[in-house]
Design an enzyme around this catalytic site. Structure first.
Site, PDB file in Angstrom:
ATOM      1  N   ARG A 152      28.412  38.860  39.068  1.00  0.00           N
ATOM      2  CA  ARG A 152      29.010  38.816  40.406  1.00  0.00           C
ATOM      3  C   ARG A 152      28.898  40.206  41.001  1.00  0.00           C
ATOM      4  O   ARG A 152      29.202  41.196  40.319  1.00  0.00           O
ATOM      5  CB  ARG A 152      30.481  38.406  40.273  1.00  0.00           C
ATOM      6  CG  ARG A 152      31.163  38.154  41.577  1.00  0.00           C
ATOM      7  CD  ARG A 152      32.651  37.957  41.401  1.00  0.00           C
ATOM      8  NE  ARG A 152      33.364  39.201  41.585  1.00  0.00           N
ATOM      9  CZ  ARG A 152      34.686  39.295  41.746  1.00  0.00           C
ATOM     10  NH1 ARG A 152      35.440  38.211  41.708  1.00  0.00           N
ATOM     11  NH2 ARG A 152      35.264  40.459  41.910  1.00  0.00           N
ATOM     12  N   TYR A 198      37.957  43.837  48.651  1.00  0.00           N
ATOM     13  CA  TYR A 198      38.236  43.076  47.445  1.00  0.00           C
ATOM     14  C   TYR A 198      37.148  43.314  46.376  1.00  0.00           C
ATOM     15  O   TYR A 198      35.960  43.335  46.676  1.00  0.00           O
ATOM     16  CB  TYR A 198      38.298  41.562  47.747  1.00  0.00           C
ATOM     17  CG  TYR A 198      38.275  40.790  46.466  1.00  0.00           C
ATOM     18  CD1 TYR A 198      39.403  40.747  45.658  1.00  0.00           C
ATOM     19  CD2 TYR A 198      37.100  40.225  45.988  1.00  0.00           C
ATOM     20  CE1 TYR A 198      39.377  40.135  44.430  1.00  0.00           C
ATOM     21  CE2 TYR A 198      37.053  39.608  44.752  1.00  0.00           C
ATOM     22  CZ  TYR A 198      38.193  39.563  43.991  1.00  0.00           C
ATOM     23  OH  TYR A 198      38.151  38.980  42.755  1.00  0.00           O
ATOM     24  N   ASP A 224      32.056  36.756  45.657  1.00  0.00           N
ATOM     25  CA  ASP A 224      33.394  36.210  45.936  1.00  0.00           C
ATOM     26  C   ASP A 224      33.838  36.655  47.333  1.00  0.00           C
ATOM     27  O   ASP A 224      34.006  37.851  47.584  1.00  0.00           O
ATOM     28  CB  ASP A 224      34.374  36.742  44.867  1.00  0.00           C
ATOM     29  CG  ASP A 224      35.721  36.036  44.892  1.00  0.00           C
ATOM     30  OD1 ASP A 224      35.990  35.283  45.849  1.00  0.00           O
ATOM     31  OD2 ASP A 224      36.501  36.243  43.935  1.00  0.00           O
ATOM     32  N   HIS A 250      36.692  35.665  48.528  1.00  0.00           N
ATOM     33  CA  HIS A 250      38.146  35.782  48.359  1.00  0.00           C
ATOM     34  C   HIS A 250      38.915  35.246  49.557  1.00  0.00           C
ATOM     35  O   HIS A 250      39.842  35.886  50.067  1.00  0.00           O
ATOM     36  CB  HIS A 250      38.538  37.235  48.039  1.00  0.00           C
ATOM     37  CG  HIS A 250      39.559  37.325  46.957  1.00  0.00           C
ATOM     38  ND1 HIS A 250      40.853  37.678  47.194  1.00  0.00           N
ATOM     39  CD2 HIS A 250      39.486  37.086  45.631  1.00  0.00           C
ATOM     40  CE1 HIS A 250      41.534  37.670  46.057  1.00  0.00           C
ATOM     41  NE2 HIS A 250      40.719  37.299  45.091  1.00  0.00           N
ATOM     42  N   GLU A 255      31.739  32.199  46.333  1.00  0.00           N
ATOM     43  CA  GLU A 255      33.071  31.758  45.856  1.00  0.00           C
ATOM     44  C   GLU A 255      34.134  31.881  46.938  1.00  0.00           C
ATOM     45  O   GLU A 255      34.135  32.855  47.708  1.00  0.00           O
ATOM     46  CB  GLU A 255      33.424  32.649  44.662  1.00  0.00           C
ATOM     47  CG  GLU A 255      34.797  32.427  44.094  1.00  0.00           C
ATOM     48  CD  GLU A 255      35.022  33.361  42.907  1.00  0.00           C
ATOM     49  OE1 GLU A 255      34.041  33.756  42.227  1.00  0.00           O
ATOM     50  OE2 GLU A 255      36.187  33.716  42.668  1.00  0.00           O
ATOM     51  N   GLU A 283      40.329  28.739  42.191  1.00  0.00           N
ATOM     52  CA  GLU A 283      41.131  29.587  41.309  1.00  0.00           C
ATOM     53  C   GLU A 283      42.616  29.573  41.685  1.00  0.00           C
ATOM     54  O   GLU A 283      43.452  29.941  40.858  1.00  0.00           O
ATOM     55  CB  GLU A 283      40.583  31.015  41.253  1.00  0.00           C
ATOM     56  CG  GLU A 283      40.673  31.787  42.539  1.00  0.00           C
ATOM     57  CD  GLU A 283      40.075  33.183  42.420  1.00  0.00           C
ATOM     58  OE1 GLU A 283      38.953  33.306  41.918  1.00  0.00           O
ATOM     59  OE2 GLU A 283      40.756  34.134  42.830  1.00  0.00           O
ATOM     60  N   ARG A 343      36.943  25.842  39.925  1.00  0.00           N
ATOM     61  CA  ARG A 343      37.353  27.048  39.195  1.00  0.00           C
ATOM     62  C   ARG A 343      38.803  27.047  38.696  1.00  0.00           C
ATOM     63  O   ARG A 343      39.308  28.065  38.230  1.00  0.00           O
ATOM     64  CB  ARG A 343      37.170  28.269  40.113  1.00  0.00           C
ATOM     65  CG  ARG A 343      35.730  28.663  40.209  1.00  0.00           C
ATOM     66  CD  ARG A 343      35.490  29.787  41.182  1.00  0.00           C
ATOM     67  NE  ARG A 343      36.289  30.978  40.974  1.00  0.00           N
ATOM     68  CZ  ARG A 343      36.192  31.795  39.940  1.00  0.00           C
ATOM     69  NH1 ARG A 343      35.343  31.539  38.975  1.00  0.00           N
ATOM     70  NH2 ARG A 343      36.954  32.880  39.870  1.00  0.00           N
ATOM     71  N   GLU A 381      33.832  32.774  33.986  1.00  0.00           N
ATOM     72  CA  GLU A 381      34.031  34.166  34.399  1.00  0.00           C
ATOM     73  C   GLU A 381      34.533  34.992  33.214  1.00  0.00           C
ATOM     74  O   GLU A 381      35.377  34.533  32.442  1.00  0.00           O
ATOM     75  CB  GLU A 381      35.059  34.224  35.543  1.00  0.00           C
ATOM     76  CG  GLU A 381      35.291  35.616  36.085  1.00  0.00           C
ATOM     77  CD  GLU A 381      36.280  35.621  37.258  1.00  0.00           C
ATOM     78  OE1 GLU A 381      37.013  34.638  37.428  1.00  0.00           O
ATOM     79  OE2 GLU A 381      36.290  36.621  37.992  1.00  0.00           O
ATOM     80  N   TRP A 415      44.378  37.868  51.585  1.00  0.00           N
ATOM     81  CA  TRP A 415      43.883  38.969  50.757  1.00  0.00           C
ATOM     82  C   TRP A 415      42.709  38.501  49.895  1.00  0.00           C
ATOM     83  O   TRP A 415      42.716  37.487  49.293  1.00  0.00           O
ATOM     84  CB  TRP A 415      44.980  39.519  49.840  1.00  0.00           C
ATOM     85  CG  TRP A 415      44.400  40.526  48.886  1.00  0.00           C
ATOM     86  CD1 TRP A 415      43.928  41.769  49.189  1.00  0.00           C
ATOM     87  CD2 TRP A 415      44.147  40.338  47.488  1.00  0.00           C
ATOM     88  NE1 TRP A 415      43.414  42.369  48.080  1.00  0.00           N
ATOM     89  CE2 TRP A 415      43.529  41.504  47.010  1.00  0.00           C
ATOM     90  CE3 TRP A 415      44.380  39.277  46.603  1.00  0.00           C
ATOM     91  CZ2 TRP A 415      43.133  41.666  45.685  1.00  0.00           C
ATOM     92  CZ3 TRP A 415      44.010  39.439  45.299  1.00  0.00           C
ATOM     93  CH2 TRP A 415      43.399  40.629  44.838  1.00  0.00           C
TER      94      TRP A 415
END
Ligand code: KDG
Ligand code: MG
Length: 402
Positions: free
Chosen positions: A147, A159, A210, A212, A236, A262, A283, A339, A402
């Site tokens: 990643r 991030y 990602d 995020h 992601e 996630e 995830r 991951e 975030w």
């Protein structure tokens, strides 16, 4: 066999972990991870004050009935605190069952479907050049999938990129720090980053990124489209997933594969995403998704729609969760990738484990149960310390994801 007791251990070897230890009258015990980053004490209290008293005296082999008892029996259902607590109990029961039958947990889930579990590492840098150096470093370590995140002009931090020289570890001690966010420079930057990565490392390496949860669906669609020439393994969390329908917009515009989940804690969080085939990888973690019992059902459901797993494996879940994930990844048919953020040496010493990394793959070990332990004396040396994830504000001060 009967459960005789269960205790919550909170330890903070650099970061906080909530571990449940379930003991039986057979002299066997099992471990489960109940860590919810930034909200650890809520899960600990939920376990100690509400679930453990109802667990004593039950047969640890009845993991399905116990799962239903705590899920349906609570009336309220779902939620990250509830599901992390149920997940901790459930994983501890599978650990006990493996130990009682003298076999690794993967054998209870169907046996080995593969020898090793492909994992992805995190490479990052304050700018593209530093990120490229870190990709080279991880490639050198043997990773087949990486990643990549990097800082970009216009923002002091972003991030996935550490502020100092250490490894990236979300959650900071004290009250939540606040960071800035701006979408436009990010959207211009990411395709440039991946053009450079492909130019330097060629086509073989699997690349991931990602977002995020920071984009709207149409912004994510634009990014996915601009990243198509670089053939990502996945993009992601392109957008927050409370509105599952938002992923339809992304899917209609791009062939870049999408991973999400996630922050999910129930298969219902992914129901529309999966059955409409808007995503490619799920995830949800073993801990936050309610344990092996629940995640097995979610993974089987996903598999019917060509969705594979790509479990979250951050350092804010303990080695107990990582061990459970690796047994699960080894057994199920529709495994995609795992991951791997390596824990610190202090954390590894508190949780001695059999799993190991070799040449881009991880292996759960062949011992009975999960093959992970808690060194209680060492754990006690690291008392809980309050820590929070950061919050983000747009440049005009508006709070954002975030
Ligand atoms: O606690 C939050 C972290 O687990 C999360 O920020 C890490 O997004 C993450 C990832 O993909 O590992
Ligand atoms: Mg993520």
């Amino acid at each position: 066999m009967k459960i005789t007791n269960a205790y919550v251990h909170i330890t903070s070897p650099g970061r906080n972990f909530v571990t449940l230890k379930v003991e039986t009258d057979a002299g066997l015990y099992g471990l489960g991870d109940g860590t919810l980053n930034g909200r650890e004490l809520a899960v600990a209290s939920y376990l100690t004050d509400h679930l453990v008293p109802c667990l004593i005296g039950r047969d640890p082999f009845q993991s399905e009935d116990i799962w239903q008892y705590f899920y349906r029996g609570a009336y309220w259902r779902r939620g990250p605190v509830t599901m992390a607590a149920i997940g901790a109990i459930d994983v501890a029961l599978w650990d006990i069952k493996g130990k009682a039958l003298n076999t690794p947990v993967y054998n209870l889930l169907g046996g080995k479907s593969r020898e090793g579990v492909m994992v992805y590492a995190h490479a990052n840098g304050k700018d593209i050049d530093h990120a490229l150096e870190d990709v080279a470093h991880h490639k050198e370590l043997g990773y087949k999938a990486i990643r990549v995140q990097s800082g970009f002009p216009g923002l002091a931090s972003t991030y996935g990129v550490p502020k100092g020289p250490g490894r990236y570890e979300p959650a900071e001690r004290g009250l939540p720090p606040e960071y800035d966010w701006a979408t436009e420079p990010y959207l211009r930057h990411v395709p440039r980053l991946f053009a450079r990565v492909r130019e330097q490392f060629g086509e073989e390496l699997h690349l991931l990124h990602d977002c995020h949860h920071r984009l709207t669906p149409i912004e994510a669609a634009r990014l996915g489209k601009e990243l198509e020439p670089f053939h990502l393994f996945w993009l992601e969390d392109p957008t927050p997933a409370e509105l599952q329908d938002g992923f339809r917009i992304i899917r209609e515009h791009t062939t870049t594969p999408i991973a999400v989940g996630e922050v999910f804690n129930s298969v219902w969080d992914a129901h529309d995403l999966v059955r409409n085939q808007w995503i490619d990888y799920l995830r949800m973690t073993i801990t936050h998704g309610g344990g092996i019992t629940a995640i097995k059902k979610a993974a089987d459901f996903a598999g019917m729609y060509h969705v594979r797993t790509g479990f979250h494996g951050p350092t804010d879940l303990s080695p107990v969760c990582m061990a459970a994930a690796l047994h699960f990844d080894t057994a199920i048919h529709n495994f995609g990738i795992q991951e791997h953020m390596a824990h610190t040496d202090e954390t590894d010493a508190v949780f001695p484990h059999q799993y190991f990394f070799k040449d881009g793959y991880m292996f759960p070990g062949d011992g009975p149960g999960l093959g992970v332990d808690l060194d209680e004396a060492r754990a006690k040396k690291y008392p809980y310390q309050r820590a929070y994830l950061p919050v983000n504000r747009k440049l005009d001060g508006t709070l954002t994801d975030w």
